[in-house]
Design an enzyme around this catalytic site. Structure first.
Site, PDB file in Angstrom:
ATOM      1  CB  SER A  61       1.990   6.657   4.735  1.00 55.35           C
ATOM      2  OG  SER A  61       1.157   6.423   5.530  1.00 55.35           O
ATOM      3  CD  GLU A  82     -11.795  -5.881   8.336  1.00 53.02           C
ATOM      4  OE1 GLU A  82     -13.158  -6.083   8.213  1.00 53.02           O
ATOM      5  OE2 GLU A  82     -11.149  -5.965   9.423  1.00 53.02           O
ATOM      6  CD  GLN A 134      -2.429   1.409   2.766  1.00 52.69           C
ATOM      7  OE1 GLN A 134      -2.027   0.985   3.695  1.00 52.69           O
ATOM      8  NE2 GLN A 134      -3.729   1.738   2.512  1.00 52.69           N
ATOM      9  N   GLY A 135       0.658   1.998  -1.084  1.00 54.80           N
ATOM     10  CA  GLY A 135       1.511   3.363  -0.959  1.00 54.80           C
ATOM     11  C   GLY A 135       0.642   4.394  -0.819  1.00 54.80           C
ATOM     12  CG  ASN A 149      -5.457   4.377  19.857  1.00 54.92           C
ATOM     13  OD1 ASN A 149      -5.741   3.928  18.488  1.00 54.92           O
ATOM     14  ND2 ASN A 149      -5.481   3.630  20.659  1.00 54.92           N
ATOM     15  CD  GLU A 150      -2.942  10.109  20.196  1.00 56.32           C
ATOM     16  OE1 GLU A 150      -2.558   9.802  19.308  1.00 56.32           O
ATOM     17  OE2 GLU A 150      -2.460   9.762  21.174  1.00 56.32           O
TER      18      GLU A 150
END
Lengths: 382, 402, 382, 402
Positions: free
Chosen positions: D129, D245, D126-127, D388-389
């Protein structure tokens, strides 16, 4: 796997929610709290009319044949409105002992009275030394002809000040902390030798100290096996824990709603305080705690069908541990997000905190149940 | 580097402790140990005793009647009072308005107000917070309009602790509604609580106690000589006042006293057929609080020592926010452990609050009945004086440069 | 009460800080880590020159007469630079056993070698079953004429792969977990019967498994009382805990600095991420954890003078509990604030986490010490 | 309302479990149980076995070769794989790019790419980021300039998991640098990893493992037929993919497996002269995690049941953020308990990473040596896929209206 409610269940919830929205606003509640008994006889009659008081009893005996899911729905709604009436004491606890422990004739005589609201019950178990150990019973029950004679002192009997009959645990044999030798007795509150001192509780309700000095109980008022009543007690207390879990979810939801409204309305430094990221994250944490608790309240309702008492007990300890931790967290954080107004009597969120604190103090707090769960091997086998 | 107190400091502590042991009435001590505020009579009597001793204004310079103590001595004095537990000198006068009058007041104000503060004759309360202002203090709305030799004050203050006992209130009032910044055009005004137009309305907190109030001002006439300093520079007084007390917020002595009390209680409270203190898990949780408290005690002493070195200087210190946050968290943790110790007995409300009255024997021990009210009421520790969220903002911005 | 440093102490700290700033940047450190021993002999020589290696020994014996405060200052600086050299193993642990356990002649022979950097020591205590219990010793020491013969296996002996001599705990009498009957022996790493397997540690340092098969120790190499060495061991380990506490503060400060820089530099959604309130509060919490830990590191240094070993042990348990909790918190939060880059080998903050994790695993973690503190009554008498 | 699985669902679970027990090689199971990623060979072989079974693309519709399972069956299937533990079907193909091609791709793209994804012949990565983008995905800079029948791609991707194994990479590339909003002018482009101009640079994580990479694109030529959908609407594909997902993030099966393993370990690990499991405090801490996990399991099932009811619909669910946050926190708690269990033995690094090689007997048990690396590496669980933030921001804004 199915999380849907039946049509009847949905109807029950809706009619109860409507009743409470109409007649149990925070201002109305203040009035009920000022009544001498600390709650509303008028609302009690309304609950009877709605079928809440006969809810868990068999239809053949004058009840409505509701199960654990119905109890969950009702308890959550009663919790969200911060209701004060002795529904848990009378219907869940007292009623539970009748359902699981009383002979059919006795039930036939008493259930209709409960269902129509004319009979109040309370559960007298805690003693000065017992803490939350249901098997730590110093009150004695001695055989006397056909019946029994009780001696002892019970503390913080919730709604024991108004109950017509008390469900009293007493030791018929064995040592003070033995699991065997405990009986359960249905005692008339006006029986000679029984004295009560009513007092307030910290969540604005009422309870009583009950002293039993040579109180006679007839054979028909023995609930379950007088020499081995602990399984009965544990079963009913597990049902009460399931109801408390649902009630706690309702109270937490109430605290959350108040807080979200406050965060959106209240301005500081020129903006709604709900725009501060730290408060947003606290609100998200509160939401997660509530959703996780709601899941555990459902788990509790489902686990009451579990036939193995040990398994059921483990599940209930997990439930009470989750509820206890979440309740403390939600109470503290919703008050904190309100600032000073959050701890005043005039504002509902403080009463949510008080009730959540009381729920944590009933039938074992989170630490107590984590210990019990750990001692019995946890939820997941190695 | 030496964390130990000097011999002189230890002697000072013994002297203070001896005085307290000799002088403090048992009822006052017990009332405080139960977690309640002392009665006005108890507190006033004790303040008078401290005054006789020359100790009622520990932080004031000698020229104003203070004892001339070092920061370390002042720390020891307050810690000993907390540990007794004994009431502190009445704080609104001695720690709040007194130092402001000394720093900003006229000579006339000093000679008029300071003696009553020292002796405890005058009870003071603080009129800063307003509904809708909260931690955003400067957005206050209560107005003081000058008319001849008086100000006419209108508005409302809230969260006013002990306003119902107070003879005087020191207030922040808006003197210039057109000032450019909201911190400007504010005056620091002293108002006699007996003035016509003042109404005090109690606010009952969830523990059933009445300690805080709303105070309403309806065309209250206040002589102009009651304005402290420039009528538009009151914000300077407020800032001075708020930065004044740094180490007291840690309340280390109070936490020590609560822990001692909790240990004694746990030695009696039942759990699983044994005293609760024999439960290793309870002891571990208590030990965890003791560890945090020991760290806070030393952090506090670091701040005291820095004050000792920088005598006379007055600059904000990152530590004061830390002391406030940790001090409140520790006391809140202790209150939660007290609830744990109370178990099901904590359901019962304290007898004094029950209609049955307090003459009958207790149903549950008073400490157990007080546990939940204190747990609830002590949420205030992380709320007032700038919420813990505000304190974290301060630490991040002022000291971490974020 | 006085928190000031003496002129000498300030000088010591400044010269060490300068040395590390010049020669122990993160890139230089990567190079040292790749050396065969996993650390830099050149830096070791520089430490010797600065007096760090003879620091705690009496001047008369070839040391510099430093005390607990000096050790604290040095440990913190070494921690902040994430140094890899065996200073703790050789000077604090090995040196501690010599100072408190060796006879004067033995010290006279060895201390100068340590001080000039030509003698490395390591402490071999942990066994497969002992966990952190210093008194759980299965390795045996049997009298053999004047000397002793050791049999056993020691694990994770820090820098045991390069040490010239090992300080080995072994049982001269009693049962495996008895407090009495433990001796401490100074063993030549090349002694016949001693084998070592070196391995990496999870914080990028090295350690060894040490097997002792009939290893002979001469009488002069017994440290302290061979039948009652536990008080000696506990004393030296308490000194090591104090040093570790200071080192942990240094590491936490390093992680904090990296994080504050990152929060100010790194932009997301067009603004520096340090402008997000949630990260500001996390940073404040990190600061508080560090300041509280610094206080406890000072408390540790001061408490080493406490004459009562029980009192000293309580203090050290409090210190290690605080340090352990803070270390875990600071490690997790500083990495979290970095995001993905925070767990890569290329970036220093991950190495801070690794070191803090290792410190937590040495001489008992926070849980271990909280338990010990609780068992011995806590810090505040009832 | 009934939390129990139906008889058919239980039979389905038995079937899946039987297949795994029969088919999964011990070495693969053991490698995964140790907390390591399977080798490429192990994973590829296993994916092939699932493919033979018709199970390699559990979430796809039957017309594209999926098994036609209900959401509950898919949940059970994934949970059984996690509990074994066995590798999931290769996720970048089956869960990420596959569904995007199905939803947005041309018929030609479907027939070209889907078979290789199903069979596992093609490894994908997966490209998304980029350095400097992080959770602010849309600020990506990698450019794709159209020149004739090709795009010329320049830029850099990072955090690219398993890029060094991949045959293909699906990327987000900026096709229109002048688009008004940063979410516009982005294309979803499929690139052959063997294309000239691609460089893969390993990133070693603190646990010593190489799993993630930087991927550099230097004038890489990509045929225009590899663009999925409109070349300026790739953000739609990305949003679709990211919302895909929901329940897998909870990783309930994986947590169960880790807890079982931890209990077996604690039955052996020493503590105070006894097995660690006999320490009630350790058991309590474990029980606390089990409670959170049970709650999460039921919360997950609530989401699955809602999906079951709303088949075909695709709307964001507040629960997905909750599942992500709680799921990661639980696994991180378990990793911390594993460190606790390892005690001082956790200081030792895993043997495989030691220059001495893995042929000698272990010095400390492998699980103990792996405990700290996993504790460190699993910080990623609260970082990737939206920290999580960010998840809490989403919950507060999208579902609480703040």
């Amino acid at each position: 796997m199915d999380f849907d409610l039946s049509e009847e269940q949905r109807l029950l919830r809706e009619s109860l929610t409507r009743l409470l929205a109409d007649r149990y606003g925070f201002e109305a509640r203040k009035g009920y709290a000022r009544e001498p008994e600390g709650w509303s006889r008028a609302m009690w009659a309304a609950y009877a009319e709605l079928g809440l008081l006969g809810l868990p009893f068999a239809e053949a005996e004058g009840g409505y044949g509701g199960g654990a899911v119905e109890t969950m729905l009702v308890a959550e709604a009663l919790g969200e409105a911060l209701t004060l009436e002795p529904w848990l004491a009378t219907v869940v606890l007292g009623g539970g002992f009748l359902r699981h422990g009383a002979r059919a004739e006795r039930r036939a005589a008493l259930v209709p009275a409960i269902a129509r609201g004319s009979l109040l019950l309370a559960f007298a178990s805690t003693e000065a030394q017992s803490r939350w150990d249901l098997h730590d019973v110093a009150t004695t029950a001695k055989r006397d002809g056909d019946g029994w004679v009780l001696e002892g002192r019970k503390l913080v009997v919730l709604h024991g000040d108004v109950a017509d009959r008390l469900v009293v645990t007493a030791r018929s044999g064995g040592g003070r902390r033995d699991r065997a030798g405990i009986g359960v007795f249905l005692v008339d509150a006006k029986a000679p030798g029984l004295t009560r001192r009513g007092h307030r509780t910290n969540d604005g309700r009422r309870a009583a100290e009950v002293t039993l000095a040579g109180v006679r109980v007839a054979a028909e008022d023995v609930l379950g096996d007088p020499a081995d009543g602990l399984p009965l007690i544990e079963r009913v207390v597990d049902e009460a824990i399931a109801a408390l879990a649902a009630e706690a979810v309702g109270v937490m939801v109430a605290a959350q709603k108040l807080t979200l409204d406050y965060l959106k309305m209240r301005k500081q430094f020129g903006v709604p305080i709900g725009s501060f990221q730290v408060l947003q994250h606290k609100a998200a944490d509160v939401m997660m705690a509530i959703e996780q608790s709601r899941s555990m309240a459902m788990y509790a309702a489902m686990s009451l069908e579990e036939p193995d008492p040990l398994e059921r007990g483990r599940a209930m300890s997990a439930v009470k541990a989750q509820i206890g931790r979440a309740a403390k967290f939600v109470a503290e954080e919703t008050v904190q997000m309100h600032g000073g107004i959050g701890i005043t009597m005039e504002y509902a969120v403080a009463h949510c905190m008080a009730r959540l604190g009381a729920i944590e103090a009933m039938f074992g707090n989170a630490e107590f149940h984590l210990r019990r769960l750990a001692e019995t091997g946890g939820l997941i086998p190695a | 580097m030496d964390l130990r107190f000097t011999e002189e400091e230890r002697a000072f502590r013994r002297m203070v402790r001896d005085f307290i042991d000799r002088t403090l009435p048992d009822e006052t001590r017990e009332r405080m140990a139960s977690g309640r505020t002392p009665t006005k009579a108890q507190w006033g009597w004790w303040h008078g005793k401290l005054h006789e001793q020359g100790w009622s204004v520990p932080d004031w310079a000698q020229e104003h009647g203070g004892p001339g103590w070092t920061p370390v001595q002042r720390y020891i004095f307050r810690e000993e009072l907390q540990q007794a537990p004994a009431p502190q000198p009445q704080q609104f006068g001695t720690m709040m308005v007194g130092p402001v009058i000394i720093a900003f007041g006229s000579e006339a104000q000093k000679s008029r107000f300071l003696p009553g503060i020292r002796s405890g004759k005058d009870w003071w309360c603080q009129g800063f917070s307003e509904p809708g202002a909260g931690s955003d203090l400067a957005s206050l709305k209560t107005s003081a309009r000058r008319v001849g030799e008086h100000y006419i004050v209108n508005g409302q203050k809230t969260w006013t602790t002990l306003a119902h006992w107070a003879d005087w209130i020191f207030t922040l009032v808006r003197t210039d509604p057109n000032a450019k910044r909201k911190q400007e055009g504010i005056g620091f005004l002293l108002i006699d609580m007996k003035s016509p137009g003042i109404t005090v309305r109690p606010i009952v907190t969830i523990d059933g106690e009445h300690e805080i109030n709303e105070v309403f001002f309806d065309d209250v006439k206040v002589p102009v000589e009651n304005m402290v300093g420039d009528e538009t520079r009151g914000w300077d007084c407020a800032k001075f006042l708020l930065s004044n007390e740094r180490t007291g917020q840690a309340r280390v002595g109070m936490s020590k006293e609560r822990i001692r009390r909790l240990k004694r209680i746990a030695a009696e409270a039942p759990s699983g057929g044994r005293p609760l203190i024999e439960d290793i898990r309870f002891r571990e949780r208590l030990a965890a609080v003791e560890v945090e408290l020991k760290a806070l005690e030393i952090t506090t002493m670091r701040v005291v020592a820095a004050e000792q070195k920088a005598l006379g200087e007055r600059k904000p210190d990152p530590a004061s926010s830390l002391l406030k946050v940790k001090g409140s968290e520790i006391l809140q943790s202790i209150s939660a452990l007290m609830v744990e110790a109370a178990g099901p007995y904590g359901l019962a409300a304290p007898m004094a609050a029950a209609p049955e009255g307090a003459n009958e024997p207790e149903i549950v021990p008073d400490w157990a009945a007080m546990a939940q009210p204190i747990w609830m009421n002590w949420r205030k520790l992380s709320i007032y004086g700038g919420t813990n969220e505000i304190q974290r903002n301060i630490m991040a911005k002022a000291f971490l440069g974020l």
